[in-house]
Design a protein around this motif. Structure first.
Motif, PDB file in Angstrom:
ATOM      1  N   PHE A  67       0.817  -1.213   0.000  1.00 28.71           N
ATOM      2  CA  PHE A  67       0.000   0.000   0.000  1.00 28.71           C
ATOM      3  C   PHE A  67       0.854   1.267   0.000  1.00 28.71           C
ATOM      4  N   LEU A  68       1.958   1.264   0.717  1.00 25.95           N
ATOM      5  CA  LEU A  68       2.839   2.435   0.715  1.00 25.95           C
ATOM      6  C   LEU A  68       3.520   2.627  -0.641  1.00 25.95           C
ATOM      7  N   ALA A  69       3.731   1.532  -1.362  1.00 23.11           N
ATOM      8  CA  ALA A  69       4.367   1.616  -2.690  1.00 23.11           C
ATOM      9  C   ALA A  69       3.513   2.410  -3.663  1.00 23.11           C
ATOM     10  N   GLN A  70       2.231   2.490  -3.405  1.00 25.64           N
ATOM     11  CA  GLN A  70       1.358   3.261  -4.292  1.00 25.64           C
ATOM     12  C   GLN A  70       1.769   4.737  -4.317  1.00 25.64           C
ATOM     13  N   ASN A  71       2.440   5.211  -3.279  1.00 29.84           N
ATOM     14  CA  ASN A  71       2.930   6.592  -3.250  1.00 29.84           C
ATOM     15  C   ASN A  71       4.076   6.820  -4.232  1.00 29.84           C
ATOM     16  N   PHE A  72       4.714   5.728  -4.644  1.00 31.14           N
ATOM     17  CA  PHE A  72       5.828   5.812  -5.590  1.00 31.14           C
ATOM     18  C   PHE A  72       5.414   5.365  -6.984  1.00 31.14           C
ATOM     19  N   GLY A  73       4.132   5.257  -7.230  1.00 27.55           N
ATOM     20  CA  GLY A  73       3.669   4.813  -8.530  1.00 27.55           C
ATOM     21  C   GLY A  73       3.442   3.316  -8.604  1.00 27.55           C
ATOM     22  N   GLY A  74       3.409   2.665  -7.487  1.00 27.32           N
ATOM     23  CA  GLY A  74       3.180   1.216  -7.454  1.00 27.32           C
ATOM     24  C   GLY A  74       4.473   0.436  -7.470  1.00 27.32           C
ATOM     25  N   ILE A  75       4.347  -0.839  -7.194  1.00 26.06           N
ATOM     26  CA  ILE A  75       5.518  -1.712  -7.110  1.00 26.06           C
ATOM     27  C   ILE A  75       6.222  -1.845  -8.455  1.00 26.06           C
ATOM     28  N   ALA A  76       5.443  -1.905  -9.522  1.00 25.20           N
ATOM     29  CA  ALA A  76       6.017  -2.148 -10.852  1.00 25.20           C
ATOM     30  C   ALA A  76       6.954  -1.022 -11.299  1.00 25.20           C
ATOM     31  N   SER A  77       6.746   0.185 -10.804  1.00 21.75           N
ATOM     32  CA  SER A  77       7.564   1.309 -11.272  1.00 21.75           C
ATOM     33  C   SER A  77       8.875   1.479 -10.507  1.00 21.75           C
ATOM     34  N   GLN A  78       9.054   0.743  -9.441  1.00 20.56           N
ATOM     35  CA  GLN A  78      10.253   0.900  -8.610  1.00 20.56           C
ATOM     36  C   GLN A  78      10.935  -0.456  -8.424  1.00 20.56           C
ATOM     37  N   SER A  79      12.064  -0.646  -9.078  1.00 18.54           N
ATOM     38  CA  SER A  79      12.740  -1.948  -8.999  1.00 18.54           C
ATOM     39  C   SER A  79      13.265  -2.240  -7.592  1.00 18.54           C
ATOM     40  N   TRP A  80      13.623  -1.211  -6.837  1.00 15.25           N
ATOM     41  CA  TRP A  80      14.130  -1.442  -5.489  1.00 15.25           C
ATOM     42  C   TRP A  80      13.048  -2.058  -4.601  1.00 15.25           C
ATOM     43  N   LEU A  81      11.782  -1.765  -4.891  1.00 14.46           N
ATOM     44  CA  LEU A  81      10.700  -2.350  -4.108  1.00 14.46           C
ATOM     45  C   LEU A  81      10.597  -3.851  -4.348  1.00 14.46           C
ATOM     46  N   TRP A  82      10.736  -4.270  -5.602  1.00 10.33           N
ATOM     47  CA  TRP A  82      10.706  -5.707  -5.913  1.00 10.33           C
ATOM     48  C   TRP A  82      11.837  -6.438  -5.206  1.00 10.33           C
ATOM     49  N   VAL A  83      13.024  -5.855  -5.286  1.00  6.12           N
ATOM     50  CA  VAL A  83      14.185  -6.478  -4.655  1.00  6.12           C
ATOM     51  C   VAL A  83      13.976  -6.547  -3.144  1.00  6.12           C
ATOM     52  N   SER A  84      13.484  -5.471  -2.569  1.00  2.99           N
ATOM     53  CA  SER A  84      13.244  -5.446  -1.122  1.00  2.99           C
ATOM     54  C   SER A  84      12.198  -6.464  -0.695  1.00  2.99           C
ATOM     55  N   LEU A  85      11.123  -6.575  -1.455  1.00  2.00           N
ATOM     56  CA  LEU A  85      10.083  -7.549  -1.123  1.00  2.00           C
ATOM     57  C   LEU A  85      10.616  -8.977  -1.226  1.00  2.00           C
ATOM     58  N   LEU A  86      11.371  -9.259  -2.270  1.00  2.00           N
ATOM     59  CA  LEU A  86      11.947 -10.597  -2.420  1.00  2.00           C
ATOM     60  C   LEU A  86      12.918 -10.915  -1.290  1.00  2.00           C
ATOM     61  N   LEU A  87      13.758  -9.942  -0.921  1.00  2.00           N
ATOM     62  CA  LEU A  87      14.705 -10.159   0.175  1.00  2.00           C
ATOM     63  C   LEU A  87      13.984 -10.331   1.514  1.00  2.00           C
ATOM     64  N   THR A  88      12.891  -9.624   1.707  1.00  2.00           N
ATOM     65  CA  THR A  88      12.111  -9.771   2.940  1.00  2.00           C
ATOM     66  C   THR A  88      11.511 -11.167   3.030  1.00  2.00           C
ATOM     67  N   VAL A  89      10.976 -11.659   1.927  1.00  2.00           N
ATOM     68  CA  VAL A  89      10.421 -13.015   1.902  1.00  2.00           C
ATOM     69  C   VAL A  89      11.533 -14.041   2.136  1.00  2.00           C
ATOM     70  N   PHE A  90      12.688 -13.837   1.492  1.00  2.00           N
ATOM     71  CA  PHE A  90      13.837 -14.733   1.657  1.00  2.00           C
ATOM     72  C   PHE A  90      14.294 -14.762   3.117  1.00  2.00           C
ATOM     73  N   SER A  91      14.442 -13.586   3.719  1.00  2.00           N
ATOM     74  CA  SER A  91      14.876 -13.501   5.110  1.00  2.00           C
ATOM     75  C   SER A  91      13.862 -14.156   6.046  1.00  2.00           C
ATOM     76  N   SER A  92      12.582 -13.914   5.811  1.00  2.00           N
ATOM     77  CA  SER A  92      11.542 -14.522   6.652  1.00  2.00           C
ATOM     78  C   SER A  92      11.545 -16.040   6.528  1.00  2.00           C
ATOM     79  N   ALA A  93      11.776 -16.535   5.318  1.00  2.00           N
ATOM     80  CA  ALA A  93      11.829 -17.990   5.116  1.00  2.00           C
ATOM     81  C   ALA A  93      13.019 -18.590   5.858  1.00  2.00           C
ATOM     82  N   LEU A  94      14.164 -17.916   5.803  1.00  2.00           N
ATOM     83  CA  LEU A  94      15.344 -18.407   6.529  1.00  2.00           C
ATOM     84  C   LEU A  94      15.094 -18.440   8.028  1.00  2.00           C
ATOM     85  N   VAL A  95      14.472 -17.406   8.539  1.00  2.00           N
ATOM     86  CA  VAL A  95      14.176 -17.350   9.974  1.00  2.00           C
ATOM     87  C   VAL A  95      13.181 -18.454  10.351  1.00  2.00           C
TER      88      VAL A  95
END
Length: 144
Positions: A67-95
Motif C-alpha cells: 500500500f505504501l508503494a502506491q505513493n511511488f507509482g506502485g511496485i512495478a515502477s520501482q525496482s528497489w521495491l521488488w528487490v526489497s520484497l523478495l529479500l524480505t520473503v527470503f529472510s523470513s523464510a530463513l528465519v
C-alpha cells in the motif's frame, strides 16, 4: 491513512529486526544455562514465540509495503521495491527454517546436536541479517 500505514510498517520492521537480533543473541547464550534440558526448553520456547510474532509482523510488513508503494507509482515502477520484497520473503523464510531447527533441537541431547545445529543456524542467521541490511539500505537510498 498514509501515516497509519507508515507507523504499522515501521513497527513491523522493528519487530522483525529486533526479533532477529534477540534470536542471534539469545540462542548462543541459552547454551550456557546450567543444564541441557533448561537450554533446550529455552530455545524451544523462544522459537515458538518467534514463529507467531514473525509471521504476523512479516505479513503486515508486506501488506503495508504494497500500500505504501502506491505513493511511488506502485511496485512495478520501482525496482528497489521488488528487490526489497523478495529479500524480505527470503529472510523470513530463513528465519522460519531456523525456528524449525530450534524446535527440533529439543528432541536430541544438546551436547551431541549443538555443533551441527549451530553451524547451520549461524549461516541462516548471517544470510537473513545481510538480507535485512540490504533491504534497509535500499529503502533509504532508493537508488535504482
Amino acid at each position: 491513512m498514509r501515516t497509519g500505514l507508515l507507523f504499522v510498517h515501521i513497527l513491523c520492521a522493528a519487530v522483525l529486526v529486533g526479533g532477529l537480533i534477540l534470536r542471534i543473541v539469545f540462542v548462543p547464550l541459552s547454551r550456557k544455562l546450567k543444564s541441557d534440558s533448561e537450554a533446550r526448553v529455552a530455545i524451544y520456547l523462544q522459537a515458538r514465540a518467534s514463529h507467531f510474532v514473525n509471521i504476523v509482523a512479516a505479513l503486515l510488513l508486506l501488506l503495508t509495503s504494497y500500500f505504501l508503494a502506491q505513493n511511488f507509482g506502485g511496485i512495478a515502477s520501482q525496482s528497489w521495491l521488488w528487490v526489497s520484497l523478495l529479500l524480505t520473503v527470503f529472510s523470513s523464510a530463513l528465519v522460519a527454517v531456523a525456528g524449525n531447527q530450534e524446535e527440533r533441537l529439543s528432541e536430541k541431547p544438546l551436547s551431541e546436536a549443538w555443533p551441527r545445529f549451530f553451524k547451520i543456524w549461524s549461516a541462516e542467521m548471517v544470510l537473513s541479517t545481510i538480507s535485512v541490511l540490504i533491504v534497509l539500505y535500499l529503502m533509504v537510498v532508493k537508488s535504482f
